[in-house]
Design a protein around this motif. Sequence first.
Motif, PDB file in Angstrom:
ATOM      1  N   ASN A  85      12.128   7.382  -3.074  1.00 55.35           N
ATOM      2  CA  ASN A  85      13.487   7.884  -3.273  1.00 55.35           C
ATOM      3  C   ASN A  85      14.218   7.196  -4.432  1.00 55.35           C
ATOM      4  O   ASN A  85      15.430   7.249  -4.515  1.00 55.35           O
ATOM      5  CB  ASN A  85      14.292   7.766  -1.980  1.00 55.35           C
ATOM      6  N   GLY A  86      13.470   6.534  -5.285  1.00 56.40           N
ATOM      7  CA  GLY A  86      14.061   5.930  -6.477  1.00 56.40           C
ATOM      8  C   GLY A  86      14.605   4.535  -6.288  1.00 56.40           C
ATOM      9  O   GLY A  86      15.151   3.961  -7.208  1.00 56.40           O
ATOM     10  N   GLY A  87      14.477   3.952  -5.102  1.00 56.38           N
ATOM     11  CA  GLY A  87      14.868   2.555  -4.886  1.00 56.38           C
ATOM     12  C   GLY A  87      16.307   2.360  -4.453  1.00 56.38           C
ATOM     13  O   GLY A  87      17.005   3.309  -4.084  1.00 56.38           O
ATOM     14  N   ALA A  88      16.716   1.118  -4.492  1.00 58.99           N
ATOM     15  CA  ALA A  88      18.055   0.725  -4.041  1.00 58.99           C
ATOM     16  C   ALA A  88      19.142   1.438  -4.848  1.00 58.99           C
ATOM     17  O   ALA A  88      18.938   1.788  -6.014  1.00 58.99           O
ATOM     18  CB  ALA A  88      18.231  -0.784  -4.148  1.00 58.99           C
ATOM     19  N   THR A  89      20.298   1.609  -4.228  1.00 60.85           N
ATOM     20  CA  THR A  89      21.437   2.251  -4.901  1.00 60.85           C
ATOM     21  C   THR A  89      22.546   1.264  -5.211  1.00 60.85           C
ATOM     22  O   THR A  89      23.540   1.640  -5.827  1.00 60.85           O
ATOM     23  CB  THR A  89      21.992   3.401  -4.037  1.00 60.85           C
ATOM     24  N   VAL A  90      22.396   0.025  -4.753  1.00 64.80           N
ATOM     25  CA  VAL A  90      23.410  -1.011  -4.990  1.00 64.80           C
ATOM     26  C   VAL A  90      22.830  -2.067  -5.918  1.00 64.80           C
ATOM     27  O   VAL A  90      21.755  -2.606  -5.661  1.00 64.80           O
ATOM     28  CB  VAL A  90      23.859  -1.651  -3.663  1.00 64.80           C
ATOM     29  N   ARG A  91      23.569  -2.344  -7.000  1.00 62.61           N
ATOM     30  CA  ARG A  91      23.106  -3.326  -7.983  1.00 62.61           C
ATOM     31  C   ARG A  91      23.257  -4.748  -7.450  1.00 62.61           C
ATOM     32  O   ARG A  91      24.201  -5.064  -6.746  1.00 62.61           O
ATOM     33  CB  ARG A  91      23.909  -3.156  -9.277  1.00 62.61           C
ATOM     34  N   CYS A  92      22.310  -5.599  -7.822  1.00 64.09           N
ATOM     35  CA  CYS A  92      22.351  -7.011  -7.405  1.00 64.09           C
ATOM     36  C   CYS A  92      23.536  -7.731  -8.050  1.00 64.09           C
ATOM     37  O   CYS A  92      24.004  -7.369  -9.087  1.00 64.09           O
ATOM     38  CB  CYS A  92      21.071  -7.719  -7.813  1.00 64.09           C
TER      39      CYS A  92
ATOM     40  N   GLY B 153       0.792  -1.224   0.000  1.00 63.49           N
ATOM     41  CA  GLY B 153       0.000   0.000   0.000  1.00 63.49           C
ATOM     42  C   GLY B 153       0.822   1.271   0.000  1.00 63.49           C
ATOM     43  O   GLY B 153       1.968   1.307   0.465  1.00 63.49           O
ATOM     44  N   ASP B 154       0.206   2.324  -0.500  1.00 60.82           N
ATOM     45  CA  ASP B 154       0.816   3.649  -0.534  1.00 60.82           C
ATOM     46  C   ASP B 154       1.209   4.077   0.877  1.00 60.82           C
ATOM     47  O   ASP B 154       0.449   3.901   1.829  1.00 60.82           O
ATOM     48  CB  ASP B 154      -0.184   4.649  -1.120  1.00 60.82           C
ATOM     49  N   GLY B 155       2.420   4.612   1.015  1.00 61.65           N
ATOM     50  CA  GLY B 155       2.892   5.106   2.303  1.00 61.65           C
ATOM     51  C   GLY B 155       3.548   4.068   3.194  1.00 61.65           C
ATOM     52  O   GLY B 155       4.057   4.401   4.261  1.00 61.65           O
ATOM     53  N   ILE B 156       3.585   2.804   2.753  1.00 64.39           N
ATOM     54  CA  ILE B 156       4.205   1.741   3.550  1.00 64.39           C
ATOM     55  C   ILE B 156       5.715   1.777   3.346  1.00 64.39           C
ATOM     56  O   ILE B 156       6.210   1.855   2.226  1.00 64.39           O
ATOM     57  CB  ILE B 156       3.652   0.352   3.164  1.00 64.39           C
ATOM     58  N   LYS B 157       6.462   1.697   4.453  1.00 59.25           N
ATOM     59  CA  LYS B 157       7.932   1.691   4.386  1.00 59.25           C
ATOM     60  C   LYS B 157       8.423   0.281   4.066  1.00 59.25           C
ATOM     61  O   LYS B 157       7.914  -0.700   4.605  1.00 59.25           O
ATOM     62  CB  LYS B 157       8.533   2.171   5.700  1.00 59.25           C
ATOM     63  N   VAL B 158       9.422   0.189   3.185  1.00 61.81           N
ATOM     64  CA  VAL B 158      10.063  -1.077   2.824  1.00 61.81           C
ATOM     65  C   VAL B 158      11.573  -0.917   2.912  1.00 61.81           C
ATOM     66  O   VAL B 158      12.094   0.197   2.857  1.00 61.81           O
ATOM     67  CB  VAL B 158       9.669  -1.533   1.397  1.00 61.81           C
ATOM     68  N   GLU B 159      12.261  -2.031   3.045  1.00 61.75           N
ATOM     69  CA  GLU B 159      13.733  -2.045   3.038  1.00 61.75           C
ATOM     70  C   GLU B 159      14.206  -2.614   1.713  1.00 61.75           C
ATOM     71  O   GLU B 159      13.527  -3.436   1.097  1.00 61.75           O
ATOM     72  CB  GLU B 159      14.242  -2.881   4.210  1.00 61.75           C
ATOM     73  N   TYR B 160      15.384  -2.161   1.275  1.00 64.69           N
ATOM     74  CA  TYR B 160      15.929  -2.561  -0.014  1.00 64.69           C
ATOM     75  C   TYR B 160      17.030  -3.601   0.148  1.00 64.69           C
ATOM     76  O   TYR B 160      17.819  -3.537   1.075  1.00 64.69           O
ATOM     77  CB  TYR B 160      16.533  -1.356  -0.741  1.00 64.69           C
ATOM     78  N   GLU B 161      17.071  -4.545  -0.801  1.00 66.21           N
ATOM     79  CA  GLU B 161      18.193  -5.482  -0.866  1.00 66.21           C
ATOM     80  C   GLU B 161      19.157  -5.076  -1.974  1.00 66.21           C
ATOM     81  O   GLU B 161      20.344  -5.006  -1.757  1.00 66.21           O
ATOM     82  CB  GLU B 161      17.684  -6.909  -1.063  1.00 66.21           C
ATOM     83  N   CYS B 162      18.640  -4.800  -3.176  1.00 67.26           N
ATOM     84  CA  CYS B 162      19.472  -4.400  -4.314  1.00 67.26           C
ATOM     85  C   CYS B 162      18.553  -4.093  -5.486  1.00 67.26           C
ATOM     86  O   CYS B 162      17.347  -4.305  -5.400  1.00 67.26           O
ATOM     87  CB  CYS B 162      20.465  -5.503  -4.681  1.00 67.26           C
ATOM     88  N   TYR B 163      19.127  -3.588  -6.586  1.00 72.72           N
ATOM     89  CA  TYR B 163      18.315  -3.322  -7.776  1.00 72.72           C
ATOM     90  C   TYR B 163      18.879  -4.053  -8.980  1.00 72.72           C
ATOM     91  O   TYR B 163      20.048  -4.447  -9.011  1.00 72.72           O
ATOM     92  CB  TYR B 163      18.220  -1.815  -8.067  1.00 72.72           C
ATOM     93  N   SER B 164      18.020  -4.227  -9.995  1.00 77.95           N
ATOM     94  CA  SER B 164      18.421  -4.768 -11.287  1.00 77.95           C
ATOM     95  C   SER B 164      17.821  -3.909 -12.383  1.00 77.95           C
ATOM     96  O   SER B 164      16.814  -3.236 -12.168  1.00 77.95           O
ATOM     97  CB  SER B 164      17.928  -6.216 -11.451  1.00 77.95           C
ATOM     98  N   VAL B 165      18.446  -3.947 -13.529  1.00 76.34           N
ATOM     99  CA  VAL B 165      17.941  -3.243 -14.699  1.00 76.34           C
ATOM    100  C   VAL B 165      17.459  -4.309 -15.681  1.00 76.34           C
ATOM    101  O   VAL B 165      18.209  -5.212 -16.041  1.00 76.34           O
ATOM    102  CB  VAL B 165      19.040  -2.372 -15.346  1.00 76.34           C
ATOM    103  N   ASN B 166      16.199  -4.210 -16.098  1.00 77.40           N
ATOM    104  CA  ASN B 166      15.663  -5.228 -17.005  1.00 77.40           C
ATOM    105  C   ASN B 166      16.040  -4.940 -18.459  1.00 77.40           C
ATOM    106  O   ASN B 166      16.753  -3.972 -18.744  1.00 77.40           O
ATOM    107  CB  ASN B 166      14.148  -5.388 -16.822  1.00 77.40           C
ATOM    108  N   GLY B 167      15.570  -5.772 -19.361  1.00 75.70           N
ATOM    109  CA  GLY B 167      15.900  -5.652 -20.780  1.00 75.70           C
ATOM    110  C   GLY B 167      15.376  -4.399 -21.451  1.00 75.70           C
ATOM    111  O   GLY B 167      15.781  -4.076 -22.564  1.00 75.70           O
ATOM    112  N   TYR B 168      14.477  -3.683 -20.789  1.00 76.83           N
ATOM    113  CA  TYR B 168      13.946  -2.432 -21.309  1.00 76.83           C
ATOM    114  C   TYR B 168      14.684  -1.219 -20.748  1.00 76.83           C
ATOM    115  O   TYR B 168      14.355  -0.087 -21.064  1.00 76.83           O
ATOM    116  CB  TYR B 168      12.454  -2.304 -20.996  1.00 76.83           C
ATOM    117  N   GLY B 169      15.644  -1.472 -19.855  1.00 77.89           N
ATOM    118  CA  GLY B 169      16.386  -0.376 -19.248  1.00 77.89           C
ATOM    119  C   GLY B 169      15.725   0.194 -18.008  1.00 77.89           C
ATOM    120  O   GLY B 169      16.143   1.231 -17.506  1.00 77.89           O
ATOM    121  N   ASN B 170      14.686  -0.488 -17.489  1.00 78.31           N
ATOM    122  CA  ASN B 170      13.978  -0.022 -16.303  1.00 78.31           C
ATOM    123  C   ASN B 170      14.581  -0.629 -15.045  1.00 78.31           C
ATOM    124  O   ASN B 170      14.896  -1.819 -15.013  1.00 78.31           O
ATOM    125  CB  ASN B 170      12.500  -0.401 -16.384  1.00 78.31           C
ATOM    126  N   ARG B 171      14.714   0.200 -14.000  1.00 81.50           N
ATOM    127  CA  ARG B 171      15.282  -0.262 -12.727  1.00 81.50           C
ATOM    128  C   ARG B 171      14.182  -0.742 -11.792  1.00 81.50           C
ATOM    129  O   ARG B 171      13.161  -0.079 -11.624  1.00 81.50           O
ATOM    130  CB  ARG B 171      16.080   0.857 -12.054  1.00 81.50           C
TER     131      ARG B 171
END
Length: 126
Positions: free
Chosen positions: A119-126, A79-97
């Motif tokens: 805040n745009g998601g994780a800053t460390v790539r998987c 839901g909107d406004g729920i806080k989550v923790e990040y593990e890492c990010y990936s970029v898919n075949g379309y260039g989306n993070r």
Amino acid sequence: MRIRRALAVTAVGVTLAVGAAAAPAGAAAAPSAGVTVTCGNAYWPHTDKDNGSGTINKSDGAAVHTGPYGACTTVGTIGDGIKVEYECYSVNGYGNRWTWVRMVGGGSFGWVYNAYLDNGGATVRC
């Protein structure tokens, strides 16, 4: 033969060849029409590399997927406004993070499109 091969691949992990439906609305356009969508941990391994966190920023909630594509199976919605923790990010075949998220103090959950994180998601790539 093609059907058998497609079924065998699907049994191991979901593999779909799709067009523009592979990213959420508002995502960047596909660089090529032939991107193969792959879903599941076997294709997109992730580990807890990022100690960041953020908040879901989408009025109707953010879908959580089995891979970093909108076409991957949705395993839940945060839901909107729920806080989550990040593990890492990936970029898919379309260039989306996409960021692998977990609930605060909880276990791993799945992939969320970075545009839905305040805040745009994780800053460390998987």
